[in-house]
Design an enzyme around this catalytic site. Structure first.
Site, PDB file in Angstrom:
ATOM      1  N   GLY A 184       0.791  -1.220   0.000  1.00  0.00           N
ATOM      2  CA  GLY A 184       0.000   0.000   0.000  1.00  0.00           C
ATOM      3  C   GLY A 184       0.822   1.268   0.000  1.00  0.00           C
ATOM      4  O   GLY A 184       1.675   1.441   0.851  1.00  0.00           O
ATOM      5  N   SER A 185       0.577   2.160  -0.941  1.00  0.00           N
ATOM      6  CA  SER A 185       1.348   3.397  -0.987  1.00  0.00           C
ATOM      7  C   SER A 185       0.773   4.329  -2.048  1.00  0.00           C
ATOM      8  O   SER A 185      -0.413   4.268  -2.346  1.00  0.00           O
ATOM      9  CB  SER A 185       2.816   3.089  -1.269  1.00  0.00           C
TER      10      SER A 185
END
Length: 217
Positions: A184-185
């Site tokens: 996640g980013s």
């Protein structure tokens, strides 16, 4: 299913951890151990799913700006890019959830002319200040249309492992892999002000495939 090379260490650790927890739960909980084992198996499967490498037919592009990651467009606005462009640019930000493919791809074709890693905070990736305050890498390409395009891998609250394989002087090909971010980013792309933006906030992008903007030759 093909797995990304960055998966090796994570899968080894996850396998050992889940095996130990599973054995302990069986020993102490007996028949009730399924309440622990079933969720563990689901999480274990999600780890494999996160590192999947889907097949993508990558085309050649010149003026097109290609989505560098799978995710959701969360920002399109005019900003000051102070690190490399040192002036106004259009910023497109794409947020990746832990369920998205996390391969990072070049948004344009050309030559890599700048690369820098920045240590930093771990604000949630959709926070606007994450672009300048979080751990991140900044790269710039001199495009085939003679524009300077800056893009940035940004770590998030969960994602704390940024990987990039390119160096200054490398040839960049739009849609092809240059790095990876774990769990996640966000990716930011900074484009010239006269760029035609073809995406909108809320759009779901497929990295290496979807055209998000077009630059003038």
């Amino acid at each position: 299913m093909k797995l990304h090379k960055e998966s090796k260490g994570t899968i080894i650790v996850a396998s050992l951890l889940f095996a130990v927890i599973g054995l302990i739960s069986i020993y102490f909980l007996k028949m009730w151990s399924l309440a622990i084992i079933i969720p563990l198996l689901i999480i274990y499967g999600l780890v494999f799913w996160f590192f999947r490498v889907p097949h993508r037919d990558i085309l050649d592009h010149k003026e097109n700006v290609i989505a560098p990651v799978d995710g959701k467009v969360v920002m399109i606005k005019e900003v000051e890019e102070d690190e490399f462009i040192k002036g106004k640019a259009i910023q497109i930000s794409i947020f990746m959830s832990p369920l998205n493919v996390h391969i990072c791809r070049y948004p344009v074709s050309g030559k890599v002319i700048y690369k820098k890693y920045h240590p930093g905070k771990y604000l949630v990736a959709w926070h606007e200040k994450s672009s300048t305050e979080n751990e991140r890498t900044t790269l710039a390409i001199e495009s085939l249309t003679n524009h300077k395009v800056v893009f940035r891998q940004i770590a998030g609250y969960v994602a704390r492992r940024i990987v990039f394989y390119c160096n200054e002087g490398d040839h960049a090909k739009a849609g092809h892999e240059f790095g990876f971010i774990k769990f996640g980013s966000r990716m930011d792309i900074f484009l010239p002000l006269d760029t035609e933006i073809t995406c909108k906030i809320g759009d779901k992008t497929k990295g290496g495939i979807d055209v998000i903007a077009k630059m003038k030759e």
